[in-house]
Structure formats: structure tokens, C-alpha cells
Design a protein around this motif. Structure first.
Motif, mmCIF file in Angstrom:
data_model
loop_
_atom_site.group_PDB
_atom_site.id
_atom_site.type_symbol
_atom_site.label_atom_id
_atom_site.label_comp_id
_atom_site.label_asym_id
_atom_site.label_seq_id
_atom_site.Cartn_x
_atom_site.Cartn_y
_atom_site.Cartn_z
ATOM 1 N N VAL A 23 0.839 -1.188 0.000
ATOM 2 C CA VAL A 23 0.000 0.000 0.000
ATOM 3 C C VAL A 23 0.876 1.241 0.000
ATOM 4 C CG1 VAL A 23 -1.757 1.297 1.234
ATOM 5 C CG2 VAL A 23 -1.828 -1.196 1.233
ATOM 6 N N SER A 25 1.178 5.324 0.403
ATOM 7 C CA SER A 25 0.495 6.466 1.005
ATOM 8 C C SER A 25 1.402 7.680 0.986
ATOM 9 C CB SER A 25 0.087 6.144 2.447
ATOM 10 O OG SER A 25 1.223 5.881 3.243
ATOM 11 N N THR A 28 0.421 9.795 -4.503
ATOM 12 C CA THR A 28 0.002 8.755 -5.418
ATOM 13 C C THR A 28 1.139 8.350 -6.350
ATOM 14 O OG1 THR A 28 -1.583 8.130 -7.126
ATOM 15 C CG2 THR A 28 -0.885 10.429 -7.097
ATOM 16 N N ASN A 77 -4.463 2.383 -4.727
ATOM 17 C CA ASN A 77 -3.026 2.643 -4.523
ATOM 18 C C ASN A 77 -2.320 1.424 -3.946
ATOM 19 O OD1 ASN A 77 -1.734 4.899 -5.468
ATOM 20 N ND2 ASN A 77 -1.475 5.843 -3.456
#
Length: 123
Positions: A23, A25, A28, A77
Motif C-alpha cells: 500500500v 500512502s 500517489t 493505490n
């Protein structure tokens, strides 16, 4: 600032499967190439797979071709690595990697790295 967090590693028997997730963060990375690398004890980090921004083009190392599949979900994402037919030699810490911008699908240069997730395959 970008953070990449991997998950999904674990202990599996030879022939088994695992799916790794990463993931992103903080920023993007949906417009950039992302990849997976791995590092086994006592060995250098090696390239595993890469995917272009849309997910439409992929590149896999010969050692995993036909067994591993990289993919991404830009809406979430998240980067994935589906690993099937695992072998003891796949045992390593697996790292997710991302780029700031540009670069070839076939380049091994990345700007952002996760902390890694351990994959152990028993024989």
C-alpha cells in the motif's frame, strides 16, 4: 513523502501460494512504474517484477516467470504480487518499490522502498 508498506508474507510449503500487497500512502504513484524485489540471506537484492502505470505491461524475472504475477489497483493505490508454485529458493525478504516519475519498465532504479515482508518456503 511516500510510504510503502508490504504485507502478506509468511511461511508456506513448497508448491503453495501467497499474495503480497503493498500500500502506497503520502503521494500517489499511480502514474509511475512500480516493482518488487527480493533479498535472500547472504545474497544481493534482486529484481522480481515490474508493472507500468496502467497495469497493462509487466516484466518478470526469468526465475519467477510463469509462477509469479505482478498487478496493481490504482484506485486503491495498491501493488500486488501473486506467487504460485513456490520453491524453497524463493525464500527471501520481498520489497515493494516505486518511482517519483518516468523511467523504463526494464530499469532497476527506484526512488521509494518499503520495509519488506518475509517469505519463507519450506521443502
Amino acid at each position: 513523502q511516500v510510504q510503502l508498506v508490504e504485507s502478506g508474507g509468511g511461511l508456506v510449503q513448497a508448491g503453495g501460494s501467497l499474495r503480497l500487497s503493498c500500500v502506497a500512502s503520502g503521494r500517489t504513484l499511480s502514474s509511475n512504474v512500480m516493482g518488487w524485489f527480493r533479498q535472500a540471506p547472504g545474497k544481493e537484492r534482486e529484481f522480481v517484477a515490474a508493472v507500468n502505470w496502467s497495469g497493462g505491461r509487466t516484466y518478470h524475472a526469468d526465475s519467477v516467470k510463469g509462477r509469479f504475477t505482478i498487478s496493481r489497483d490504482n484506485a486503491k493505490n495498491v501493488l500486488y504480487l501473486q506467487m504460485n508454485s513456490l520453491k524453497p529458493e524463493d525464500t527471501a525478504v520481498y520489497y515493494c518499490a516505486g518511482r517519483k516519475a518516468g523511467g523504463s519498465l526494464y530499469s532497476y532504479e527506484y526512488d521509494y522502498w518499503g520495509q519488506g515482508t518475509q517469505v519463507t518456503v519450506s521443502s
